[in-house]
Write a protein that holds these residues in place. Structure first.
Motif, PDB file in Angstrom:
ATOM      1  N   GLN A 143      -7.069   4.023   5.492  1.00 58.19           N
ATOM      2  CA  GLN A 143      -7.987   5.010   6.048  1.00 58.19           C
ATOM      3  C   GLN A 143      -7.930   6.289   5.225  1.00 58.19           C
ATOM      4  O   GLN A 143      -6.925   6.589   4.575  1.00 58.19           O
ATOM      5  CB  GLN A 143      -7.636   5.314   7.502  1.00 58.19           C
ATOM      6  CG  GLN A 143      -7.576   4.080   8.392  1.00 58.19           C
ATOM      7  CD  GLN A 143      -8.894   3.350   8.479  1.00 58.19           C
ATOM      8  OE1 GLN A 143      -9.928   3.961   8.777  1.00 58.19           O
ATOM      9  NE2 GLN A 143      -8.882   2.039   8.218  1.00 58.19           N
ATOM     10  N   SER A 144      -9.013   7.037   5.268  1.00 61.52           N
ATOM     11  CA  SER A 144      -9.070   8.294   4.535  1.00 61.52           C
ATOM     12  C   SER A 144      -7.905   9.197   4.951  1.00 61.52           C
ATOM     13  O   SER A 144      -7.638   9.375   6.146  1.00 61.52           O
ATOM     14  CB  SER A 144     -10.395   8.999   4.815  1.00 61.52           C
ATOM     15  OG  SER A 144     -10.473  10.219   4.118  1.00 61.52           O
ATOM     16  N   ILE A 164      -8.476   1.065  -5.642  1.00 58.21           N
ATOM     17  CA  ILE A 164      -9.312   0.824  -4.462  1.00 58.21           C
ATOM     18  C   ILE A 164      -8.884   1.751  -3.329  1.00 58.21           C
ATOM     19  O   ILE A 164      -9.733   2.282  -2.588  1.00 58.21           O
ATOM     20  CB  ILE A 164      -9.243  -0.647  -4.026  1.00 58.21           C
ATOM     21  CG1 ILE A 164      -9.878  -1.553  -5.083  1.00 58.21           C
ATOM     22  CG2 ILE A 164      -9.954  -0.835  -2.686  1.00 58.21           C
ATOM     23  CD1 ILE A 164      -9.819  -3.033  -4.751  1.00 58.21           C
ATOM     24  N   ALA A 165      -7.590   1.975  -3.180  1.00 55.16           N
ATOM     25  CA  ALA A 165      -7.119   2.905  -2.152  1.00 55.16           C
ATOM     26  C   ALA A 165      -7.757   4.278  -2.336  1.00 55.16           C
ATOM     27  O   ALA A 165      -8.186   4.916  -1.369  1.00 55.16           O
ATOM     28  CB  ALA A 165      -5.595   3.012  -2.196  1.00 55.16           C
ATOM     29  N   ALA A 170      -7.897   7.264   0.425  1.00 51.96           N
ATOM     30  CA  ALA A 170      -6.464   7.358   0.673  1.00 51.96           C
ATOM     31  C   ALA A 170      -5.758   8.017  -0.508  1.00 51.96           C
ATOM     32  O   ALA A 170      -6.319   8.180  -1.589  1.00 51.96           O
ATOM     33  CB  ALA A 170      -5.877   5.969   0.926  1.00 51.96           C
ATOM     34  N   ARG A 171      -4.512   8.347  -0.294  1.00 44.65           N
ATOM     35  CA  ARG A 171      -3.658   8.897  -1.345  1.00 44.65           C
ATOM     36  C   ARG A 171      -2.875   7.736  -1.953  1.00 44.65           C
ATOM     37  O   ARG A 171      -2.210   6.990  -1.241  1.00 44.65           O
ATOM     38  CB  ARG A 171      -2.717   9.941  -0.753  1.00 44.65           C
ATOM     39  CG  ARG A 171      -1.852  10.658  -1.751  1.00 44.65           C
ATOM     40  CD  ARG A 171      -1.148  11.844  -1.083  1.00 44.65           C
ATOM     41  NE  ARG A 171      -0.280  12.501  -2.059  1.00 44.65           N
ATOM     42  CZ  ARG A 171       0.980  12.145  -2.278  1.00 44.65           C
ATOM     43  NH1 ARG A 171       1.517  11.154  -1.567  1.00 44.65           N
ATOM     44  NH2 ARG A 171       1.708  12.771  -3.188  1.00 44.65           N
ATOM     45  N   VAL A 215       0.552   2.481   4.235  1.00 42.49           N
ATOM     46  CA  VAL A 215       0.326   1.125   3.725  1.00 42.49           C
ATOM     47  C   VAL A 215       1.223   0.925   2.514  1.00 42.49           C
ATOM     48  O   VAL A 215       1.213   1.737   1.584  1.00 42.49           O
ATOM     49  CB  VAL A 215      -1.142   0.896   3.309  1.00 42.49           C
ATOM     50  CG1 VAL A 215      -1.337  -0.529   2.787  1.00 42.49           C
ATOM     51  CG2 VAL A 215      -2.094   1.181   4.467  1.00 42.49           C
ATOM     52  N   TYR A 216       2.000  -0.140   2.538  1.00 44.38           N
ATOM     53  CA  TYR A 216       2.792  -0.514   1.371  1.00 44.38           C
ATOM     54  C   TYR A 216       2.355  -1.900   0.927  1.00 44.38           C
ATOM     55  O   TYR A 216       2.513  -2.883   1.661  1.00 44.38           O
ATOM     56  CB  TYR A 216       4.286  -0.513   1.669  1.00 44.38           C
ATOM     57  CG  TYR A 216       5.111  -1.081   0.523  1.00 44.38           C
ATOM     58  CD1 TYR A 216       4.993  -0.559  -0.766  1.00 44.38           C
ATOM     59  CD2 TYR A 216       5.975  -2.147   0.719  1.00 44.38           C
ATOM     60  CE1 TYR A 216       5.724  -1.092  -1.823  1.00 44.38           C
ATOM     61  CE2 TYR A 216       6.722  -2.675  -0.332  1.00 44.38           C
ATOM     62  CZ  TYR A 216       6.582  -2.147  -1.591  1.00 44.38           C
ATOM     63  OH  TYR A 216       7.296  -2.684  -2.640  1.00 44.38           O
TER      64      TYR A 216
END
Length: 335
Positions: A143-144, A164-165, A170-171, A215-216
């Motif tokens: 998510q943003s 893509i992230a 996302a960071r 997210v990992y």
């Protein structure tokens, strides 16, 4: 009559593969039957999963038998065809493995557009990038404003995950081995990059993820996973597509037993850890390739290839891949 040169599995490795585990053979191919196609391999993909296929152990795919060619995705040219939909000169995706020529059933081949470099179909338009795309978007669901961390971040999968992230707001934080790879990640737009070979790796990761990790994307395991797990935020997501750090292991690592702390953290933080195989998302291939081509054309996705010239050098390139020596998607230019 056409000859093919193959690299076959000569023996099963114990630990890291060596040259003694492979053998080079040349043999004559038979005449084509109806529905078959003679191919000349242009590029061979080298990927970590091949190490597992060298073992005689139950897995999601059959092991390579002793004396059989090593498996691998290929992009090839049609030399001769007895299949109505393909003709000489066509470029196709196949799974011919480590050999210069092969005979394949035409119905199993996918014709590709050769207006783009053919090697792309093994990397940024192929299985590795689709692994990144499907795992991140279906399981990671960034998510943003969230923080996405990916290991092996300059590899064929990791570099796409991070980019893509970023496209999803996302960071992106990349983990890679060595200052050159870390610098490259920053150059192509990762928000931060850390060196897992550095003595202060854990401290680097903490500094790069001040708000934790949402997210990992896991494709390494080992000490990288151990450093990441405590940084995970509540309701974090972990798409799991590989564990290259342990592929050459011959025994379980020495203690302490980290299973209890891993499971306790998953429970306490309500984490989602989901292993997957890219073939689960085959129905998304057209969507993936369409979006990826648009992103590449717009300069939003950058990729790098580590090209080895000649099938005879595939063994060294493969061993180097398992050591993390490649920089970008590992391919062998065969033709």
């Amino acid at each position: 009559m056409t000859n093919t040169t193959q690299i076959v599995l000569a023996s099963r490795p114990v630990g890291e593969p060596t040259h003694e585990n492979f053998r080079t053979e040349t043999l004559a191919l038979p005449e084509l039957a109806d529905g078959q196609v003679l191919l000349e391999t242009q590029y061979l993909s080298l990927d970590p999963y091949m190490r597992g296929r060298m073992n005689d152990a139950k897995s999601y795919a059959a092991s390579v038998e002793i004396g059989d060619p090593m498996v691998g995705g290929t992009v090839s040219r049609v030399v001769e065809s007895r299949f109505d939909s393909l003709r000489a000169g066509d470029a196709v995706l196949s799974y011919a493995g480590w050999q210069t020529h092969s005979i394949e059933e035409g119905k199993n081949l996918a014709k590709v557009d050769d207006s783009v470099p053919l090697s792309q179909y093994l990397g940024v338009l192929g299985m590795p990038a689709m692994t990144a795309y499907t795992g991140l978007l279906n399981i990671g669901k960034p998510q943003s404003g969230e923080t996405v961390v990916v290991a092996a971040a300059t590899g064929a999968v990791g570099v796409v995950v991070g980019q893509i992230a970023k496209l999803k707001g996302a960071r992106a934080v990349g983990i890679a081995g060595g200052p050159e790879k870390v610098a490259y990640l920053k150059e192509i737009g990762f928000d931060a990059a850390v060196d897992h070979r550095a003595d202060d790796f854990v401290q680097q990761l903490e500094a790069a993820t001040p708000d934790g990790i949402d997210v990992y994307f896991e494709n390494v395991g080992g000490k990288v996973w151990e450093a990441v797990l405590p940084r995970m935020n509540d309701f974090g997501r972990v798409p799991l597509c590989g564990l290259i750090a342990s592929y050459n292991d011959t025994a379980l690592p020495e203690g302490p037993n980290r299973v209890p702390v891993t499971m306790r953290t998953i429970l306490q933080k309500s984490l989602t850890v989901r292993g997957y195989l890219v073939r689960e998302y085959n129905d998304q291939l057209a969507q993936f390739r369409g979006e990826m081509q648009e992103w590449i054309a717009a300069g939003k996705i950058t990729y790098r290839e580590d090209v080895t010239e000649g099938l005879e050098n595939a063994i060294d390139a493969f061993i180097g891949l398992l050591r993390g020596e490649n920089f970008g998607k590992a391919v062998v230019k065969v033709a």
